[in-house]
Scaffold this motif. Structure first.
Motif, PDB file in Angstrom:
ATOM      1  N   LEU A 231       0.824  -1.218   0.000  1.00  0.00           N
ATOM      2  CA  LEU A 231       0.000   0.000   0.000  1.00  0.00           C
ATOM      3  C   LEU A 231       0.854   1.262   0.000  1.00  0.00           C
ATOM      4  CD1 LEU A 231      -2.743  -1.036   2.611  1.00  0.00           C
ATOM      5  CD2 LEU A 231      -2.693  -1.463   0.145  1.00  0.00           C
ATOM      6  N   GLU A 232       1.911   1.273  -0.795  1.00  0.00           N
ATOM      7  CA  GLU A 232       2.808   2.432  -0.818  1.00  0.00           C
ATOM      8  C   GLU A 232       2.113   3.699  -1.295  1.00  0.00           C
ATOM      9  OE1 GLU A 232       7.213   1.725  -1.650  1.00  0.00           O
ATOM     10  OE2 GLU A 232       6.246   0.174  -2.878  1.00  0.00           O
ATOM     11  N   ASP A 233       1.129   3.547  -2.182  1.00  0.00           N
ATOM     12  CA  ASP A 233       0.415   4.722  -2.686  1.00  0.00           C
ATOM     13  C   ASP A 233      -0.409   5.395  -1.592  1.00  0.00           C
ATOM     14  OD1 ASP A 233       1.453   4.288  -5.178  1.00  0.00           O
ATOM     15  OD2 ASP A 233      -0.304   3.231  -5.955  1.00  0.00           O
ATOM     16  N   TYR A 234      -0.623   4.713  -0.483  1.00  0.00           N
ATOM     17  CA  TYR A 234      -1.432   5.266   0.604  1.00  0.00           C
ATOM     18  C   TYR A 234      -0.562   5.788   1.753  1.00  0.00           C
ATOM     19  CZ  TYR A 234      -5.288   2.900  -1.751  1.00  0.00           C
ATOM     20  OH  TYR A 234      -6.218   2.479  -2.678  1.00  0.00           O
ATOM     21  N   ALA A 235       0.744   5.619   1.635  1.00  0.00           N
ATOM     22  CA  ALA A 235       1.643   6.114   2.671  1.00  0.00           C
ATOM     23  C   ALA A 235       1.881   7.610   2.480  1.00  0.00           C
ATOM     24  CB  ALA A 235       2.964   5.364   2.623  1.00  0.00           C
ATOM     25  N   PHE A 236       2.084   8.313   3.563  1.00  0.00           N
ATOM     26  CA  PHE A 236       2.317   9.759   3.462  1.00  0.00           C
ATOM     27  C   PHE A 236       3.613  10.114   4.185  1.00  0.00           C
ATOM     28  CE2 PHE A 236      -0.475   8.874   7.038  1.00  0.00           C
ATOM     29  CZ  PHE A 236       0.115   9.539   8.094  1.00  0.00           C
ATOM     30  N   PRO A 237       4.255  11.200   3.757  1.00  0.00           N
ATOM     31  CA  PRO A 237       5.546  11.572   4.351  1.00  0.00           C
ATOM     32  C   PRO A 237       5.393  12.053   5.788  1.00  0.00           C
ATOM     33  CG  PRO A 237       4.800  13.265   2.825  1.00  0.00           C
ATOM     34  CD  PRO A 237       3.855  12.108   2.671  1.00  0.00           C
ATOM     35  N   GLU A 238       6.394  11.702   6.599  1.00  0.00           N
ATOM     36  CA  GLU A 238       6.452  12.150   7.982  1.00  0.00           C
ATOM     37  C   GLU A 238       7.854  12.701   8.254  1.00  0.00           C
ATOM     38  OE1 GLU A 238       3.541   9.670  10.770  1.00  0.00           O
ATOM     39  OE2 GLU A 238       5.152   8.430   9.976  1.00  0.00           O
ATOM     40  N   PRO A 239       7.955  13.982   8.558  1.00  0.00           N
ATOM     41  CA  PRO A 239       9.274  14.564   8.804  1.00  0.00           C
ATOM     42  C   PRO A 239       9.884  14.058  10.105  1.00  0.00           C
ATOM     43  CG  PRO A 239       7.555  16.171   9.240  1.00  0.00           C
ATOM     44  CD  PRO A 239       6.872  14.981   8.650  1.00  0.00           C
ATOM     45  N   ILE A 240      11.192  13.992  10.116  1.00  0.00           N
ATOM     46  CA  ILE A 240      11.952  13.636  11.309  1.00  0.00           C
ATOM     47  C   ILE A 240      12.681  14.892  11.771  1.00  0.00           C
ATOM     48  CG2 ILE A 240      13.766  12.165  12.264  1.00  0.00           C
ATOM     49  CD1 ILE A 240      13.132  10.151  10.073  1.00  0.00           C
ATOM     50  N   TYR A 241      12.571  15.194  13.060  1.00  0.00           N
ATOM     51  CA  TYR A 241      13.122  16.445  13.595  1.00  0.00           C
ATOM     52  C   TYR A 241      14.186  16.174  14.650  1.00  0.00           C
ATOM     53  CZ  TYR A 241       9.148  18.915  11.510  1.00  0.00           C
ATOM     54  OH  TYR A 241       8.232  19.434  10.633  1.00  0.00           O
ATOM     55  N   ALA A 242      15.147  17.070  14.698  1.00  0.00           N
ATOM     56  CA  ALA A 242      16.018  17.200  15.862  1.00  0.00           C
ATOM     57  C   ALA A 242      15.406  18.291  16.731  1.00  0.00           C
ATOM     58  CB  ALA A 242      17.435  17.567  15.444  1.00  0.00           C
ATOM     59  N   ILE A 243      15.033  17.928  17.932  1.00  0.00           N
ATOM     60  CA  ILE A 243      14.310  18.839  18.823  1.00  0.00           C
ATOM     61  C   ILE A 243      15.241  19.228  19.964  1.00  0.00           C
ATOM     62  CG2 ILE A 243      12.283  19.102  20.302  1.00  0.00           C
ATOM     63  CD1 ILE A 243      10.979  16.862  18.598  1.00  0.00           C
ATOM     64  N   TYR A 244      15.396  20.527  20.158  1.00  0.00           N
ATOM     65  CA  TYR A 244      16.323  20.998  21.173  1.00  0.00           C
ATOM     66  C   TYR A 244      15.831  22.325  21.730  1.00  0.00           C
ATOM     67  CZ  TYR A 244      18.038  23.477  17.028  1.00  0.00           C
ATOM     68  OH  TYR A 244      18.113  24.231  15.877  1.00  0.00           O
ATOM     69  N   ARG A 245      16.557  22.836  22.694  1.00  0.00           N
ATOM     70  CA  ARG A 245      16.150  24.095  23.310  1.00  0.00           C
ATOM     71  C   ARG A 245      16.581  25.271  22.435  1.00  0.00           C
ATOM     72  NH1 ARG A 245      17.578  20.464  27.176  1.00  0.00           N
ATOM     73  NH2 ARG A 245      15.923  19.939  28.671  1.00  0.00           N
TER      74      ARG A 245
END
Length: 328
Positions: A283-297
């Motif tokens: 089901l790749e056509d149904y997958a959506f992008p999800e960003p990956i973040y570096a979270i810091y102060r």
């Protein structure tokens, strides 16, 4: 031009910018001096109090403010014998002038920051799957490049916010905490996958609705009872009925490899399995992008050791084959 027109022109000279000391045009230093005086008067509420803070005479502070008001052609303060109160225009300028002063402070510290070799401890919180598949392979290069930096990796099944024992978190999705900075370092997908043996026995789903009746492997965490899919431009959730669950993606991946069912896993985690044919993407056509973040102060006063780690990670992720940003 006639003599009369010259005379008329001289009666209406163009406005000249405010001058610095001794009549020269104001330099950037002069402007920063004016800005510091402006902010100090705004914070203390009077010219005399600002003069004491700045170790200047009240008349000098008054001249600095007058020069700034002339340059901007605005009245920044309503003055009384005892107080100086910001006008509405002054309040607007205050916000922007503070940004300029902050930026100047960052520039002042840049040379010192760049001159210092990163050293000390960086405490990183992330998922076990990201640490194992992405961070650990990068460690040899990082420790070689920054021999005086010690990394402490801490893993967990979910992230809520930075605690006192964390310097940076690497996670899917931005944080809701507005006091933190979220810098995107890559974009991945969570994709469904199963082994060829499982699909040979149960068939291959073509749409999310086809998942009904399949063995689904899901997280045993609150809010994971539904799987989201991108359908007709909208994210829609489908109930994920499962008999086997786990709170770690690594366990779900091992279950999928053992022909137990279909798992929804980060692409960065299973890309090598997919390339080897061990797992089949679904089901790749149904997958959506999800960003990956570096979270810091806050970006301000960010230590060089933490900045070095984040910059190194962002540069390394840029070349990852699963990174959707690399494909654009």
């Amino acid at each position: 031009m006639t003599h009369r027109s010259k005379h008329a022109a001289n009666n209406n000279p163009r406005p000249r910018p405010a001058r610095g000391p001794r009549g020269r045009p104001p330099s950037m230093f002069d402007r920063l001096e004016d800005f510091h005086a402006f902010v100090t008067v705004a914070e203390t509420g009077s010219f005399s109090a600002a003069a004491r803070v700045l170790e200047l005479s009240p008349s000098t502070v008054s001249k600095l403010i007058a020069r700034l008001e002339k340059r901007f052609n605005v009245r920044a303060f309503d003055r009384t014998s005892k107080a100086a109160l910001l006008t509405r225009e002054g309040e607007v300028y205050l916000e922007y002038i503070r940004r300029v002063i902050d930026a100047a402070a960052d520039v002042d510290g840049l040379a010192e920051t760049l001159a210092r070799a990163p050293h000390g401890t960086v405490r990183v919180h992330t998922s076990l799957s990201f640490a194992r598949s992405q961070l650990v392979p990068l460690l040899p290069e990082f420790v070689h490049r920054y021999p005086d930096v010690e990394l402490q990796l801490r893993v967990g099944p979910r992230f809520v916010s930075l605690t006192d024992d964390m310097d940076v978190a690497v996670w899917f999705g931005a944080t809701a905490d507005s006091s933190l900075v979220a810098r995107k370092i890559a974009t991945s997908r969570r994709i469904l996958c199963a082994t060829p043996a499982y699909l040979a026995r149960h068939g291959r789903p073509r749409t999310p609705a086809d998942l009904h009746g399949h063995e689904l492997l899901s997280y045993s965490l609150p809010g994971r009872e539904y799987w989201p899919f991108l359908q007709d431009g909208e994210v829609r959730e489908v109930p994920a009925r499962f008999r086997v669950s786990a709170d770690l993606a690594d366990l779900l991946c091992q279950m999928a490899r053992a022909d137990l069912g279909i798992a929804r896993l980060p692409e960065f985690m299973v890309s090598s399995d997919i390339q080897a044919g061990t797992l089949v993407p679904l089901l790749e056509d149904y997958a959506f992008p999800e960003p990956i973040y570096a979270i810091y102060r806050s970006r301000r006063h960010l230590s060089v050791r933490i900045r070095s780690f984040i910059d190194f990670l962002a540069a390394s992720m840029r070349q990852a084959p699963w990174n959707l940003d690399r494909r654009n």
